[in-house]
Design a protein around this motif. Structure first.
Motif, PDB file in Angstrom:
ATOM      1  N   ARG A 166       0.837  -1.199   0.000  1.00  0.00           N
ATOM      2  CA  ARG A 166       0.000   0.000   0.000  1.00  0.00           C
ATOM      3  C   ARG A 166       0.877   1.255   0.000  1.00  0.00           C
ATOM      4  N   GLN A 167       1.904   1.286   0.867  1.00  0.00           N
ATOM      5  CA  GLN A 167       2.770   2.459   0.941  1.00  0.00           C
ATOM      6  C   GLN A 167       3.578   2.626  -0.344  1.00  0.00           C
ATOM      7  N   THR A 168       4.003   1.538  -0.944  1.00  0.00           N
ATOM      8  CA  THR A 168       4.722   1.606  -2.220  1.00  0.00           C
ATOM      9  C   THR A 168       3.826   2.199  -3.303  1.00  0.00           C
ATOM     10  N   GLN A 169       2.563   1.791  -3.332  1.00  0.00           N
ATOM     11  CA  GLN A 169       1.618   2.329  -4.304  1.00  0.00           C
ATOM     12  C   GLN A 169       1.365   3.816  -4.062  1.00  0.00           C
ATOM     13  N   ILE A 170       1.280   4.223  -2.804  1.00  0.00           N
ATOM     14  CA  ILE A 170       1.082   5.639  -2.475  1.00  0.00           C
ATOM     15  C   ILE A 170       2.291   6.444  -2.920  1.00  0.00           C
ATOM     16  N   ASP A 171       3.486   5.941  -2.621  1.00  0.00           N
ATOM     17  CA  ASP A 171       4.716   6.648  -3.006  1.00  0.00           C
ATOM     18  C   ASP A 171       4.854   6.759  -4.518  1.00  0.00           C
TER      19      ASP A 171
END
Length: 103
Positions: free
Chosen positions: A53-58
């Motif tokens: 999820r954080q990778t997708q947000i970044d």
């Protein structure tokens, strides 16, 4: 000071890359992908889900606060706390009131 990370950065990157590659092939099998990759690499599936999820947000493919923005927010909040503390100290010593009277 932040707690030490349980998993190395290389493992995080490899795991997220594996999940994202598998999700590209079959987007309907999200739950199974996290469990399967988590079992292979010894990572809790919910932890892995958070990394992805954080990778997708970044990457900008998902809405949310990026890692860089979150770090900036933390630094600014720390600065605000320090300034408020300094102001409170100045108020209690009377320095700030004296300065206002001079103006």
């Amino acid at each position: 000071m932040a707690a030490p990370r349980k998993y190395p950065d290389e493992l995080r990157e490899r795991a997220t890359r594996m999940v994202l590659d598998l999700l590209e092939d079959d987007p309907g099998s999200q739950r199974g992908v996290f469990r399967r990759v988590g079992d292979q690499l010894g990572v809790n599936p919910e932890t892995l889900r958070g990394w992805v999820r954080q990778t997708q947000i970044d990457a900008g493919t998902r809405p949310g606060t990026t890692t860089d923005d979150a770090q900036k927010i933390i630094e600014l909040e720390k600065e605000v706390r320090e300034l408020r503390r300094a102001n409170a100290m100045a108020d209690s010593s009377g320095e700030r009131k004296e300065l206002c009277e001079l103006l």
